[in-house]
Design a protein around this motif. Structure first.
Motif, PDB file in Angstrom:
ATOM      1  N   GLN A 142       5.655   2.967  21.061  1.00 10.99           N
ATOM      2  CA  GLN A 142       4.928   2.631  19.830  1.00 10.99           C
ATOM      3  C   GLN A 142       3.562   3.284  19.742  1.00 10.99           C
ATOM      4  N   SER A 154      14.234   8.783  16.854  1.00 14.80           N
ATOM      5  CA  SER A 154      15.042   7.800  17.572  1.00 14.80           C
ATOM      6  C   SER A 154      16.423   8.391  17.854  1.00 14.80           C
ATOM      7  N   THR A 199      16.096  -6.690  18.047  1.00 11.74           N
ATOM      8  CA  THR A 199      15.265  -6.872  16.855  1.00 11.74           C
ATOM      9  C   THR A 199      13.852  -6.372  17.081  1.00 11.74           C
ATOM     10  N   ILE A 202      13.832  -2.708  16.538  1.00 11.96           N
ATOM     11  CA  ILE A 202      13.949  -2.353  15.120  1.00 11.96           C
ATOM     12  C   ILE A 202      12.598  -2.421  14.429  1.00 11.96           C
ATOM     13  N   ASP A 203      11.773  -3.379  14.817  1.00 15.17           N
ATOM     14  CA  ASP A 203      10.451  -3.540  14.208  1.00 15.17           C
ATOM     15  C   ASP A 203       9.576  -2.310  14.416  1.00 15.17           C
ATOM     16  N   PHE A 204       9.810  -1.551  15.500  1.00 14.90           N
ATOM     17  CA  PHE A 204       8.964  -0.401  15.805  1.00 14.90           C
ATOM     18  C   PHE A 204       9.613   0.933  15.434  1.00 14.90           C
ATOM     19  N   LEU A 205      10.736   0.877  14.728  1.00  9.77           N
ATOM     20  CA  LEU A 205      11.406   2.106  14.309  1.00  9.77           C
ATOM     21  C   LEU A 205      10.889   2.625  12.971  1.00  9.77           C
ATOM     22  N   LYS A 206      10.038   1.863  12.329  1.00 10.37           N
ATOM     23  CA  LYS A 206       9.577   2.227  10.985  1.00 10.37           C
ATOM     24  C   LYS A 206       8.725   3.494  10.981  1.00 10.37           C
ATOM     25  N   SER A 207       8.089   3.808  12.113  1.00  6.80           N
ATOM     26  CA  SER A 207       7.186   4.961  12.148  1.00  6.80           C
ATOM     27  C   SER A 207       7.865   6.237  12.624  1.00  6.80           C
ATOM     28  N   THR A 208       9.174   6.198  12.874  1.00  7.37           N
ATOM     29  CA  THR A 208       9.863   7.391  13.351  1.00  7.37           C
ATOM     30  C   THR A 208      10.060   8.399  12.224  1.00  7.37           C
ATOM     31  N   SER A 209      10.138   9.668  12.604  1.00 10.18           N
ATOM     32  CA  SER A 209      10.325  10.735  11.625  1.00 10.18           C
ATOM     33  C   SER A 209      11.788  10.947  11.282  1.00 10.18           C
ATOM     34  N   THR A 211      16.247  10.035  12.787  1.00 13.28           N
ATOM     35  CA  THR A 211      17.179   9.463  13.757  1.00 13.28           C
ATOM     36  C   THR A 211      18.210  10.505  14.158  1.00 13.28           C
TER      37      THR A 211
END
Length: 288
Positions: A142, A154, A199, A202-209, A211
């Motif tokens: 993160q 990811s 879960t 998943i909360d920390f996947l929002k900042s990925t460029s 998958t």
């Protein structure tokens, strides 16, 4: 441990792109990320494979790649393996997931600080740092969001359909289409602790460029006898299945399909194949 494995080279000129791979320390995940590391490294891109010391050892020991010399282009970083309790398995547990491994999963969260330190060490050595992390290591990476020249992707080792189907059910939502016949349900497969762990990721996947999903268009799957998934398979049943595979017409057809699949898969990763073209596209994207 070789010092070369632990410290990036500090040239007077920054590298254009450096890739850091952060696998989840479970063998099937470790191996897939190492395979991807070798592929990325083949484009003459510096690759750093960072995991717990135990994870790195397992990845190297059981690597099933065809060319172990690929390791010569990969820097390995061994973080101290986080301590955790290891209770015995409970054969009478109503949950299909091996819950005695839950503590080892939660221990991976302690790798956040070592990973952050590595990111701050490597980020000044390149104009762009690309972090490819296992889906289950999103919490650990993160801190990439705080470093301007880092972008993250990811990596999910399961197929696209399986990922969608499982996540949809875990969110408690009905499947929008008729559920495919023969596929096992995740109901009873995951306990609440594991679901909480997933879960959290998943909360920390929002900042990925983006998958990356491990899939191949040439692969076809056949599901049979899944209604017996809870039964204990007797050794005689296994012996009979092996005999059928080796000596029967059905076994001959299975071997033929396996050979055809092998040919199709090899073509997919060759130059001009669909998998190679997708990898070329990803490399072009991160080196643009």
């Amino acid at each position: 441990m070789d010092v070369h494995d632990q410290h990036p080279s500090h040239n007077s000129k920054q590298a254009e792109v450096v890739v850091i791979m952060v696998p989840f320390p479970c063998y099937s995940h470790l191996n897939q990320v190492l395979q991807l590391s070798c592929l990325i490294s083949s484009y003459n891109i510096p690759v750093h494979y960072a995991c717990s010391a135990t994870g790195v050892h397992q990845a190297k020991l059981y690597f099933n790649g065809t060319n172990s010399l690929s390791f010569a282009h990969i820097h390995f970083y061994e973080f101290p393996t986080p301590p955790f309790l290891s209770p015995p398995p409970d054969p009478n547990s109503p949950c299909k997931f091996p819950s005695h491994l839950q503590l080892s999963l939660e221990a991976t969260l302690l790798l956040r600080d070592p990973v952050a330190q590595l990111l701050h060490k490597i980020s000044p050595t390149a104009k762009r740092v690309v972090v490819v992390h296992d889906f289950l290591m999103a919490y650990v990476v993160q801190d990439t969001a705080t470093i301007p020249n880092i972008e993250t992707y990811s990596f999910n080792p399961t197929c696209t359909f399986s990922l969608l189907f499982d996540l949809w059910q875990m969110m408690g939502k009905p499947f929008q289409l008729d559920e495919p016949q023969g596929l096992p349900s995740v109901e009873g497969c995951y306990d609440s602790e594991l679901l909480n762990f997933i879960t959290l990721q998943i909360d920390f996947l929002k900042s990925t460029s983006g998958t990356i999903i491990n899939s191949c268009r040439s692969i076809e799957a056949t599901y049979t006898d899944l209604s017996k998934e809870e039964e204990v398979v007797a050794s005689s049943t296994i012996a009979e299945a092996v005999k059928k595979l080796m000596a029967s017409r059905e076994g001959e057809e299975m071997r033929k399909r396996a050979e055809e699949l092998g040919v199709a898969t090899r073509k997919a990763v060759e130059e001009g194949g669909v998998s190679r073209m997708e990898l070329d596209s990803f490399i072009a994207h991160i080196t643009r």
